[in-house]
Design a protein around this motif. Structure first.
Motif, PDB file in Angstrom:
ATOM      1  N   ALA A 129       0.688  -1.027   0.006  1.00  0.00           N
ATOM      2  CA  ALA A 129       0.299  -0.044  -0.074  1.00  0.00           C
ATOM      3  C   ALA A 129       0.821   1.144   0.013  1.00  0.00           C
ATOM      4  O   ALA A 129       0.648   2.193  -0.806  1.00  0.00           O
ATOM      5  CB  ALA A 129      -0.769   0.100   1.141  1.00  0.00           C
ATOM      6  N   PRO A 130       1.955   1.332   0.838  1.00  0.00           N
ATOM      7  CA  PRO A 130       2.694   2.533   0.711  1.00  0.00           C
ATOM      8  C   PRO A 130       3.435   2.647  -0.611  1.00  0.00           C
ATOM      9  O   PRO A 130       3.545   3.694  -0.966  1.00  0.00           O
ATOM     10  CB  PRO A 130       3.571   2.416   2.142  1.00  0.00           C
ATOM     11  CG  PRO A 130       2.934   1.396   2.901  1.00  0.00           C
ATOM     12  CD  PRO A 130       2.137   0.637   2.006  1.00  0.00           C
ATOM     13  N   ALA A 131       4.008   1.742  -1.103  1.00  0.00           N
ATOM     14  CA  ALA A 131       4.654   1.859  -2.219  1.00  0.00           C
ATOM     15  C   ALA A 131       3.849   2.241  -3.395  1.00  0.00           C
ATOM     16  O   ALA A 131       4.252   2.860  -4.379  1.00  0.00           O
ATOM     17  CB  ALA A 131       5.242   0.218  -2.586  1.00  0.00           C
ATOM     18  N   LEU A 132       2.600   1.734  -3.559  1.00  0.00           N
ATOM     19  CA  LEU A 132       1.723   2.108  -4.530  1.00  0.00           C
ATOM     20  C   LEU A 132       0.968   3.542  -4.202  1.00  0.00           C
ATOM     21  O   LEU A 132       0.080   4.337  -5.064  1.00  0.00           O
ATOM     22  CB  LEU A 132       0.413   1.268  -4.574  1.00  0.00           C
ATOM     23  CG  LEU A 132       0.948  -0.048  -5.305  1.00  0.00           C
ATOM     24  CD1 LEU A 132      -0.457  -1.064  -5.148  1.00  0.00           C
ATOM     25  CD2 LEU A 132       1.274  -0.072  -6.424  1.00  0.00           C
ATOM     26  N   GLY A 133       1.273   4.191  -3.082  1.00  0.00           N
ATOM     27  CA  GLY A 133       0.819   5.294  -2.637  1.00  0.00           C
ATOM     28  C   GLY A 133      -0.571   5.385  -2.224  1.00  0.00           C
ATOM     29  O   GLY A 133      -1.364   6.495  -2.719  1.00  0.00           O
ATOM     30  N   LEU A 134      -0.937   4.185  -1.868  1.00  0.00           N
ATOM     31  CA  LEU A 134      -2.561   4.240  -1.594  1.00  0.00           C
ATOM     32  C   LEU A 134      -2.921   4.960  -0.461  1.00  0.00           C
ATOM     33  O   LEU A 134      -2.211   5.054   0.731  1.00  0.00           O
ATOM     34  CB  LEU A 134      -2.913   3.030  -1.232  1.00  0.00           C
ATOM     35  CG  LEU A 134      -2.746   1.954  -2.605  1.00  0.00           C
ATOM     36  CD1 LEU A 134      -3.509   0.624  -2.077  1.00  0.00           C
ATOM     37  CD2 LEU A 134      -3.720   2.325  -3.781  1.00  0.00           C
TER      38      LEU A 134
END
Length: 171
Positions: A129-134
């Motif tokens: 989630a953080p890597a995808l910027g969710l």
């Protein structure tokens, strides 16, 4: 010149019985199938939690909209849930296959499936989630607990083999 003979000389080559898959492939395929089924179970759980307002938006929907927004928005609104489910079931099958790659001694443990589900949830929360910027909303503890619960369900289904000893090659 050497000639390859059929495995059964009494049968023509095209009539040979199919060989059984290598033992290592069997647990991976079965676990992938359980992963898809587990994702379907999660979908039912998420239908319940979103209807109650505990989960605002499911992670697969957020991921698809974030990673492939053009494709997502080209699909008619009424058909988007089908896309989200198909992608989620594919994620689940891949995750199940990864579970099938674990050593048999681990997969046979009763706790292995739920722990695997917990680890999948933790990987999503802390890395994916953080890597995808969710985006994260404030006050989402109930939502995170609901998502944890459905990942525990996922892991339980993935780890619950009706063929526990057939999934593990005997040595």
């Amino acid at each position: 010149m050497t000639q390859t003979l059929p495995a059964r000389p009494d049968l023509p080559a095209e009539a040979e019985p199919r060989r059984k898959p290598e033992p290592r492939r069997r647990p991976v395929r079965r676990a992938a199938a359980r992963g898809a089924i587990a994702s379907m179970a999660m979908s039912g759980s998420r239908q319940f939690t979103t209807a109650l307002g505990l989960v605002e938006r499911t992670p697969p929907e957020s991921v698809i909209e974030r990673t492939a927004p053009r494709m997502f928005h080209k699909i008619p609104v009424g058909r988007r849930p089908a896309l989200v489910e198909a992608v989620h079931w594919t994620y689940g099958a891949v995750g199940g296959a990864v579970f099938g790659l674990l050593p048999g001694a681990v997969r046979r443990r009763k706790w292995a499936g739920p722990v695997y589900g917990l680890l999948v949830w933790a990987a999503f929360e802390t890395a994916i989630a953080p890597a995808l910027g969710l985006p994260r909303r404030k006050g989402t503890a109930v939502e995170r607990i609901a998502l944890l619960a459905d990942h525990l369900l996922y892991g339980t289904v993935v780890g619950a083999s009706p063929w526990p000893y057939q999934d593990t090659p005997q040595r």
